[in-house]
Write a protein that holds these residues in place. Structure first.
Motif, PDB file in Angstrom:
ATOM      1  N   VAL A   1       0.844  -1.201   0.000  1.00  0.00           N
ATOM      2  CA  VAL A   1       0.000   0.000   0.000  1.00  0.00           C
ATOM      3  C   VAL A   1       0.874   1.244   0.000  1.00  0.00           C
ATOM      4  CG1 VAL A   1      -1.918   1.176   1.158  1.00  0.00           C
ATOM      5  CG2 VAL A   1      -1.605  -1.278   1.486  1.00  0.00           C
ATOM      6  N   GLU A   2       0.622   2.140  -0.951  1.00  0.00           N
ATOM      7  CA  GLU A   2       1.336   3.417  -0.948  1.00  0.00           C
ATOM      8  C   GLU A   2       0.833   4.275   0.201  1.00  0.00           C
ATOM      9  OE1 GLU A   2       1.150   5.706  -4.599  1.00  0.00           O
ATOM     10  OE2 GLU A   2       1.531   3.856  -5.688  1.00  0.00           O
TER      11      GLU A   2
ATOM     12  N   ARG B   1      -0.698   7.114   1.055  1.00  0.00           N
ATOM     13  CA  ARG B   1      -1.432   8.326   0.670  1.00  0.00           C
ATOM     14  C   ARG B   1      -2.820   8.278   1.302  1.00  0.00           C
ATOM     15  NH1 ARG B   1      -3.991   6.572  -4.472  1.00  0.00           N
ATOM     16  NH2 ARG B   1      -2.723   4.859  -5.227  1.00  0.00           N
TER      17      ARG B   1
ATOM     18  N   ARG C   1      -6.038   5.647   1.143  1.00  0.00           N
ATOM     19  CA  ARG C   1      -5.734   4.426   0.394  1.00  0.00           C
ATOM     20  C   ARG C   1      -6.196   3.183   1.148  1.00  0.00           C
ATOM     21  NH1 ARG C   1      -6.389   2.490  -4.052  1.00  0.00           N
ATOM     22  NH2 ARG C   1      -4.891   0.977  -4.808  1.00  0.00           N
TER      23      ARG C   1
END
Lengths: 435, 140
Positions: B10-11, B13, B16
């Motif tokens: 998972v990025e 941001r 998300r």
């Protein structure tokens, strides 16, 4: 107005053409005999050395491109036996493989004269203290300026790059009057100078010679204001010789090409037709006096225009505009040539599939930064541990550093987050503002 | 005792994680346990769900990087020292725990801990031979 070699620098056009014609025909004969690639290309084009009688016949000769340098790596394009070569320089190529260029003793002298001529044109004399803050080594910047400045008789201070606090101390203590560096390093020095608290009045700097990367008139103004100097442009590339292929004079009105050694042409990069004065296109150079590594109609990929209009400095040497971009995807990051394909090959080396990536180039505090965003593939995520990903990131970083010689930040992103375009993928976002 | 864990890259941001958990919820999958490892750039969301295969397919179709990992679901007494005793046992037997997270079931007096151990199969044998019980949260 001072000249290093008034006769050549102010020669009437017909005299320059006569000299160029003589040297071109000699060089063509020599390369036809000594360089198999050139002989093959000329045979294929149906051109014999005897067809090249004048500089006006230049357009008959085949082009040379960077790929030719890689295909003949290392010494395939050398036109003299290796025992006559006294120096080798290298720069990075597009696939991580570097290219190598060589010089005979005469070539080194000629190069030094070109640089001395350039320095002279910006008002330098033997009384100057010239601090050379270009990198020394395989890069042609440091040693190129060094030999020219010594030939001029100036006091040369070979500081090379880095250790900026010390650079500033030397600027002040040694009384440097001229500094040579990349323009972005000059801006960095300005920032450090402000922090150091050393007032400009304690420096004796009056001029700077900047090159090896694209810069703008706006940057020129910033450097001139920040160091209270005149900032001049010096252009060159290792393939042709290094710095000193062309140079600003005190009029700062385009770069005079040392055309008695390097003959410029502007071509349309798509149709390859030669363009007239004033039209923008790809810059092409032919070396007509070099012994070891004389490239013929070498396509630089730099976009510029040329003019034969006389300059108010009195020089008749043809002038080229500052390069205004590239006709390929090469980036210049902190003075280092970087092709996206080089980064791609590093990324290919770490996984089974070629990952999608994006290069983000920016300029923070006057220093270029490179961020490589890599879409995390299934193979790269085979172990779900943080440690594994961090090791992967560190290994990409160190491979980029060892192949390209620049540090980059590596960021993993989710798949399909990077923009996909139809046809050729967009691989680069250059946020540097070069106004 | 061995259960399938879903790991998702998972990025970092905003929102998300909410999007990803909504995708899981959207296919009627219940998350039984969850842990998030985070760094400054990215996170790894690890979870135990009642339908791991469905979850994997849904997330992969959404374009996410997903890994399925074998972990050990271990049942431990829900009282002071319950976890410490189990971990000491594993350490004494020479097993290294890479990461762990715990959860409690509503209706039982036991708690569960999810353990990621390199040699999971051998660890299970040793644990079972010594009276430890597994957690099977997918069969609640």
């Amino acid at each position: 107005m001072q000249y290093y070699n008034k006769m050549l620098e102010t020669a009437p056009r017909h005299e320059m053409k006569a000299l160029q014609s003589y040297n071109l025909s000699r060089t063509v004969r020599r390369i036809y005999e000594n360089v198999p690639l050139y002989r093959r290309r000329m045979d294929e084009a149906g051109v014999k050395p005897e067809h090249i009688k004048s500089i006006d016949d230049l357009h008959l000769l085949p082009f040379t491109v960077k790929q030719d340098l890689r295909d003949t790596y290392p010494y395939g394009l050398f036109a003299v036996p290796m025992d006559q070569v006294v120096r080798l320089h290298a720069s990075s190529g597009t696939t991580g493989k570097q290219i190598v260029v060589g010089y005979t003793e005469n070539d080194i002298k000629m190069w030094a004269q070109c640089v001395a001529r350039s320095l002279c044109a910006i008002g330098a004399t033997k009384k100057d203290f010239i601090q050379i803050s270009y990198g020394y080594g395989l890069f042609t910047g440091g040693l190129g300026l060094h030999y020219g400045a010594e030939l001029l008789g100036a006091a040369v201070i070979p500081t090379s790059t880095g250790n900026t606090a010390r650079q500033i101390q030397i600027l002040r203590d040694f009384g440097s009057t001229i500094i040579c560096s990349t323009p972005s390093y000059a801006l960095y020095i300005i920032d450090c100078l402000k922090e150091s608290g050393i007032p400009l009045s304690e420096l004796k700097l009056r001029a700077g010679f900047f090159g090896a990367e694209p810069w703008t008139d706006n940057m020129r103004k910033q450097i001139e204001a920040g160091l209270n100097i005149k900032a001049y442009d010096i252009y060159g590339l290792s393939e042709i010789t290094g710095p000193g292929v062309s140079f600003d004079c005190e009029c700062q009105n385009g770069l005079h090409v040392n055309e008695d050694h390097f003959v410029p042409e502007i071509i349309n990069p798509d149709t390859l037709e030669v363009l007239p004065d004033g039209e923008k296109g790809e810059l092409v150079f032919t070396c007509i006096t070099k012994e070891a590594f004389p490239l013929i109609r070498y396509r630089t990929r730099d976009i510029a225009s040329i003019t034969h209009e006389p300059c108010s400095c009195g020089r008749t040497l043809v002038r080229m505009s500052k390069p205004q971009g590239r006709s390929d995807d090469m980036l210049i990051i902190r003075g280092v040539n970087v092709f996206p394909s080089q980064i791609e090959s590093v990324l290919l080396g770490i996984g089974e599939t070629s990952p999608h990536y994006m290069l983000i180039v920016d300029r923070v505090n006057n220093t270029d930064t490179l961020e490589i965003q890599v879409e995390l593939s299934r193979e790269m995520f085979s172990s779900d541990s943080v440690k594994h990903l961090q090791e992967l990131e560190a290994s990409i970083r160190s491979k980029i550093d060892s192949t390209l010689g620049i540090s980059a930040k590596v960021t993993f992103v989710e798949p399909k987050t990077l923009a996909r375009t139809e046809g050729k993928a967009k691989r680069v976002i250059d946020k540097r503002v070069l106004i | 005792m061995i259960i399938k864990q879903i790991s998702v890259f998972v990025e970092n941001r905003p929102g998300r994680l909410a999007e990803i958990t909504a995708m899981i919820a959207g296919c009627g999958v219940n998350i039984r346990a969850l842990s998030i490892a985070d760094t400054s750039h990215f996170g790894i969301m690890r979870c135990i769900v009642d339908k791991p295969e469905v979850t994997e397919a849904v997330l992969r179709n959404a374009g996410l990087t997903v890994a399925i990992t074998d972990v050990i679901g271990l049942r431990i007494p829900d009282c002071p020292g319950g976890l410490a005793e189990a971990l000491k046992f594993l350490a004494d037997k020479g097993f290294t725990v890479e990461y762990a997270y715990a959860f409690i079931e509503k209706t039982e007096n036991d708690a569960y801990v999810v353990l990621r151990i390199d040699d999971a199969e051998r660890a299970v044998k040793v644990l079972k031979a010594n009276g430890y019980k597994g957690a099977e949260p997918s069969k609640q």
